[in-house]
Design a protein around this motif. Structure first.
Motif: not given
Ligand SMILES: Nc1nc2c(ncn2[C@@H]2O[C@H](COP(=O)(O)OP(=O)(O)OP(=O)(O)O)[C@@H](O)[C@H]2O)c(=O)[nH]1
Length: 372
Positions: A141-146, A180-184, A200-210
């Protein structure tokens, strides 16, 4: 997996369970290292390899790997043709990890941190090797830390500045490709900023869990062993579709990266779907209503074929894979559903192209039947 030279030619014998590779991406200073340290501490009883993929290390033949085991960290080296995993010949990077495992024993997890300015796509493609090719590793999987404090300005400005730009900023690609997106750093923002950032994040990727975090502390079950690229994840596609649909029409941001869902009621001919995939991923025939070329960054879906079989489809950029489903088929809802994330995607244009491919496939079948 798609054909041709994109497929890494692995020749080593696979271990029974390939080691999951988790890519940790995110803009500069978002909390990736903090997350890595947290995972190493929480999973001190596991053997974990941490690889930092940096670009521009062209002269180095070896890459440092930190191995965490029983609470200790030690350093090992990956022998590469150059210092950057995704710039090395594809199977070379994977092979280097396999060689390291034959020397050091199998890892429980491989965590790969990309630098803040990197697009995680090329490295994801490198590890997304077909299990049938016998790899010892697989992309989990790919995790994006924001960084909740700084991301809103960065993402919002980037989206507004480049609504029709041909290039997509890496910070947007990181969000678009994430499972999966971590809103850090939520300790640094108020609720309204958080809500605006989520939009904004949902408007880009509406399928990943936040998931909201402070100092990257997260339930590790949410980020490890995700099996995001496995057919065992197929039932999650419907959950993702519901996420996307609950968001559709709620953003008024003028931007060119978005998530679109497609649904087809009747079974699809394989040739029709192949044709559609080929056109959107390789032939670049898909355009938006203004004539701008579309780009698919990520696709996932469940397809019900005309012959009754069901498969999960996934893509990362131009690389795609079908995995036939054989278990729990009765639980799969009727019809086919596809989620697409990318640039200049319009539901009407996508539906038009898909239906055209379905119609021409059906027309061809009728022609063949007529002459039988
Ligand atoms: N206030 C606050 N600070 C945090 C949080 N998470 C991380 N930090 C701090 O933010 C800074 C950057 O964190 P890192 O984990 O190094 O971020 P990174 O993404 O690895 O940074 P780069 O490697 O430079 O891209 C460090 O000083 C952390 O201590 C958080 O949730 N809240």
């Amino acid at each position: 997996m798609d054909s041709d030279d994109e497929i890494p030619s692995l020749v080593t014998a696979a271990t029974i369970d390939p080691v999951p590779v988790t890519i940790i991406t995110g803009y500069l200073g978002s909390g990736k290292t903090t997350l890595l340290n947290y995972i190493l501490t929480e999973q001190h009883n596991k053997k974990i390899a941490v690889i930092l993929n940096e670009f521009g290390e062209g002269d180095t033949m070896e890459k440092s790997v930190a191995i965490g085991e029983k609470g200790n960290l030690c350093e090992e080296w990956l022998e590469l043709q150059n210092g950057c995993l995704c710039c090395s010949v594809k199977d070379n990077g994977v092979k280097a990890i396999e060689n390291l495992m034959s020397k050091r024993g199998k890892f429980d997890y491989i965590l790969l941190e990309t630098t803040g300015l990197a697009d995680p796509g090329p490295i994801a493609k490198l590890f997304w090797v077909d299990s049938e090719l016998g790899s010892d590793v697989h992309l989990d999987g790919i995790i994006c830390v924001v960084d909740s404090k700084n991301a809103i300005k960065l993402l919002d400005n980037t989206l507004r500045d480049e609504p029709h730009s041909d290039t997509i900023n890496p910070s947007i690609r990181q969000v678009a490709l994430a499972d999966i997106i971590l809103l850090n750093k939520i300790d640094l923002v108020n609720i309204s900023t958080l809500v605006a950032l989520k939009t904004i994040i949902r408007s880009i990727n509406a399928s990943a869990e936040i998931v909201e975090t402070t100092t990257s502390i997260v339930d590790l079950n949410k980020i490890l062993d995700l099996k995001s690229y496995s057919s065992s994840n197929s039932l999650r596609v419907d959950e993702m579709i519901r996420n996307v649909e609950s968001f559709e029409g709620k953003t008024h941001i003028h931007q060119n990266i978005s998530t679109v869902t497609l649904e087809v009621t009747d079974g699809i001919l394989r040739t029709s779907l192949d044709n559609f995939i080929c056109q959107i991923l390789w032939e670049n025939t898909l355009k938006d209503s203004r004539g701008n070329s579309a780009e698919i960054i990520r696709m996932k879906g469940v397809i019900r074929f005309a012959d009754g079989s069901i498969a999960m489809i996934q893509s990362v950029y131009d690389m795609y894979e079908f995995q036939e489903l054989s278990n729990n088929l009765s639980e799969v809802p009727p019809g086919s559903r596809i989620i697409l994330i990318g640039k200049c995607l319009e539901k009407t244009e996508l539906n038009y192209l898909l239906n055209k491919c379905i119609d021409s496939g059906n027309g061809f079948k009728e022609e063949v039947n007529r002459y039988r």
